[in-house]
Design a protein around this motif. Structure first.
Motif, PDB file in Angstrom:
ATOM      1  N   UNK A  15      -3.313   9.893   8.342  1.00 63.80           N
ATOM      2  CA  UNK A  15      -1.940   9.478   8.584  1.00 63.80           C
ATOM      3  C   UNK A  15      -1.005  10.691   8.604  1.00 63.80           C
ATOM      4  N   UNK A  16       0.095  10.610   9.335  1.00 63.32           N
ATOM      5  CA  UNK A  16       1.077  11.700   9.300  1.00 63.32           C
ATOM      6  C   UNK A  16       1.901  11.704   8.014  1.00 63.32           C
ATOM      7  N   UNK A  17       1.784  10.642   7.212  1.00 59.49           N
ATOM      8  CA  UNK A  17       2.521  10.567   5.957  1.00 59.49           C
ATOM      9  C   UNK A  17       1.816  11.397   4.891  1.00 59.49           C
ATOM     10  N   UNK A  18       2.608  11.971   3.993  1.00 65.66           N
ATOM     11  CA  UNK A  18       2.036  12.795   2.929  1.00 65.66           C
ATOM     12  C   UNK A  18       2.472  12.277   1.562  1.00 65.66           C
ATOM     13  N   UNK A  19       1.586  12.471   0.585  1.00 64.12           N
ATOM     14  CA  UNK A  19       1.878  12.149  -0.809  1.00 64.12           C
ATOM     15  C   UNK A  19       1.312  13.276  -1.659  1.00 64.12           C
ATOM     16  N   UNK A  20       2.128  13.857  -2.500  1.00 71.78           N
ATOM     17  CA  UNK A  20       1.730  14.996  -3.329  1.00 71.78           C
ATOM     18  C   UNK A  20       1.102  16.116  -2.502  1.00 71.78           C
ATOM     19  N   UNK A  21       1.663  16.353  -1.304  1.00 70.21           N
ATOM     20  CA  UNK A  21       1.199  17.438  -0.459  1.00 70.21           C
ATOM     21  C   UNK A  21      -0.069  17.148   0.338  1.00 70.21           C
ATOM     22  N   UNK A  22      -0.636  15.964   0.196  1.00 73.29           N
ATOM     23  CA  UNK A  22      -1.852  15.607   0.927  1.00 73.29           C
ATOM     24  C   UNK A  22      -1.553  14.499   1.912  1.00 73.29           C
ATOM     25  N   UNK A  23      -2.254  14.536   3.058  1.00 73.57           N
ATOM     26  CA  UNK A  23      -2.074  13.465   4.039  1.00 73.57           C
ATOM     27  C   UNK A  23      -2.680  12.178   3.505  1.00 73.57           C
ATOM     28  N   UNK A  24      -1.987  11.078   3.764  1.00 70.51           N
ATOM     29  CA  UNK A  24      -2.408   9.758   3.309  1.00 70.51           C
ATOM     30  C   UNK A  24      -3.475   9.230   4.266  1.00 70.51           C
ATOM     31  N   UNK A  25      -4.499   8.596   3.717  1.00 69.65           N
ATOM     32  CA  UNK A  25      -5.536   7.975   4.537  1.00 69.65           C
ATOM     33  C   UNK A  25      -5.008   6.640   5.040  1.00 69.65           C
ATOM     34  N   UNK A  26      -5.154   6.412   6.343  1.00 72.92           N
ATOM     35  CA  UNK A  26      -4.768   5.145   6.944  1.00 72.92           C
ATOM     36  C   UNK A  26      -6.017   4.355   7.282  1.00 72.92           C
ATOM     37  N   UNK A  27      -5.909   3.046   7.272  1.00 75.00           N
ATOM     38  CA  UNK A  27      -7.045   2.179   7.579  1.00 75.00           C
ATOM     39  C   UNK A  27      -6.705   1.243   8.732  1.00 75.00           C
ATOM     40  N   UNK A  28      -7.677   1.084   9.622  1.00 75.45           N
ATOM     41  CA  UNK A  28      -7.556   0.150  10.739  1.00 75.45           C
ATOM     42  C   UNK A  28      -8.500  -1.000  10.445  1.00 75.45           C
ATOM     43  N   UNK A  29      -7.964  -2.191  10.365  1.00 76.05           N
ATOM     44  CA  UNK A  29      -8.766  -3.366  10.040  1.00 76.05           C
ATOM     45  C   UNK A  29      -9.376  -3.969  11.296  1.00 76.05           C
ATOM     46  N   UNK A  30     -10.540  -4.593  11.163  1.00 71.47           N
ATOM     47  CA  UNK A  30     -11.126  -5.280  12.320  1.00 71.47           C
ATOM     48  C   UNK A  30     -10.206  -6.391  12.797  1.00 71.47           C
ATOM     49  N   UNK A  31     -10.278  -6.667  14.066  1.00 70.42           N
ATOM     50  CA  UNK A  31      -9.452  -7.706  14.669  1.00 70.42           C
ATOM     51  C   UNK A  31      -9.690  -9.059  14.004  1.00 70.42           C
ATOM     52  N   UNK A  32     -10.895  -9.280  13.461  1.00 71.31           N
ATOM     53  CA  UNK A  32     -11.212 -10.578  12.861  1.00 71.31           C
ATOM     54  C   UNK A  32     -10.452 -10.814  11.564  1.00 71.31           C
ATOM     55  N   UNK A  33      -9.952  -9.764  10.950  1.00 70.02           N
ATOM     56  CA  UNK A  33      -9.200  -9.932   9.710  1.00 70.02           C
ATOM     57  C   UNK A  33      -7.738 -10.162  10.053  1.00 70.02           C
ATOM     58  N   UNK A  34      -7.414 -11.370  10.424  1.00 66.86           N
ATOM     59  CA  UNK A  34      -6.065 -11.728  10.816  1.00 66.86           C
ATOM     60  C   UNK A  34      -5.213 -11.913   9.563  1.00 66.86           C
ATOM     61  N   UNK A  35      -4.240 -11.048   9.387  1.00 65.77           N
ATOM     62  CA  UNK A  35      -3.420 -11.095   8.170  1.00 65.77           C
ATOM     63  C   UNK A  35      -2.305 -12.131   8.242  1.00 65.77           C
ATOM     64  N   UNK A  36      -2.222 -12.871   9.327  1.00 64.24           N
ATOM     65  CA  UNK A  36      -1.169 -13.873   9.441  1.00 64.24           C
ATOM     66  C   UNK A  36      -1.569 -15.183   8.775  1.00 64.24           C
ATOM     67  N   UNK A  37      -2.712 -15.215   8.130  1.00 60.35           N
ATOM     68  CA  UNK A  37      -3.159 -16.437   7.459  1.00 60.35           C
ATOM     69  C   UNK A  37      -2.267 -16.775   6.268  1.00 60.35           C
ATOM     70  N   UNK A  38      -1.792 -15.756   5.608  1.00 59.46           N
ATOM     71  CA  UNK A  38      -0.932 -16.017   4.461  1.00 59.46           C
ATOM     72  C   UNK A  38      -0.813 -14.809   3.559  1.00 59.46           C
ATOM     73  N   UNK A  39       0.153 -14.851   2.692  1.00 60.70           N
ATOM     74  CA  UNK A  39       0.399 -13.743   1.778  1.00 60.70           C
ATOM     75  C   UNK A  39      -0.752 -13.542   0.806  1.00 60.70           C
ATOM     76  N   UNK A  40      -1.438 -14.614   0.441  1.00 55.46           N
ATOM     77  CA  UNK A  40      -2.548 -14.507  -0.502  1.00 55.46           C
ATOM     78  C   UNK A  40      -3.666 -13.639   0.082  1.00 55.46           C
TER      79      UNK A  40
END
Length: 98
Positions: free
Chosen positions: A40-65
């Motif tokens: 990721x282009x974001x940094x925390x404590x001088x280190x780049x943050x790891x970003x994650x790409x989820x599979x399309x099957x993990x639809x997060x619109x199912x709910x907050x839970x």
């Protein structure tokens, strides 16, 4: 949306930040069946943050839970597991797919 997870002892805190000016940014893979990572282009404590790409099957619109359970899972993931994931590039979409 950017989720920043912090963990101290057994307490996980999720900080949700809504990004509005990154519509032209993305990863080099259009589809994936496994969770993959990027630097990721974001940094925390001088280190780049790891970003994650989820599979399309993990639809997060199912709910907050579902989102909460996913965030807790990632808060507990060990660094070596992140490093073992396939890595893709994160950049401007017109650069990645030109």
């Amino acid at each position: 949306m950017l989720a920043v997870l912090t963990k101290r002892d057994d307490i996980v805190t999720a900080h949700m930040i809504y990004l509005s000016k990154l519509d032209d940014m993305g990863v080099s893979e259009k589809e994936n069946e496994e969770t993959i990572r990027f630097e990721s282009p974001f940094k925390f404590n001088g280190e780049k943050v790891v970003g994650l790409v989820l599979p399309r099957v993990q639809n997060l619109k199912k709910g907050k839970k579902d989102l909460l359970e996913l965030l807790v899972y990632f808060a507990d993931i060990e660094k070596w597991k992140l490093e073992a994931m396939e890595e893709v590039k994160y950049d401007k979409i017109n650069i990645l797919f030109s």
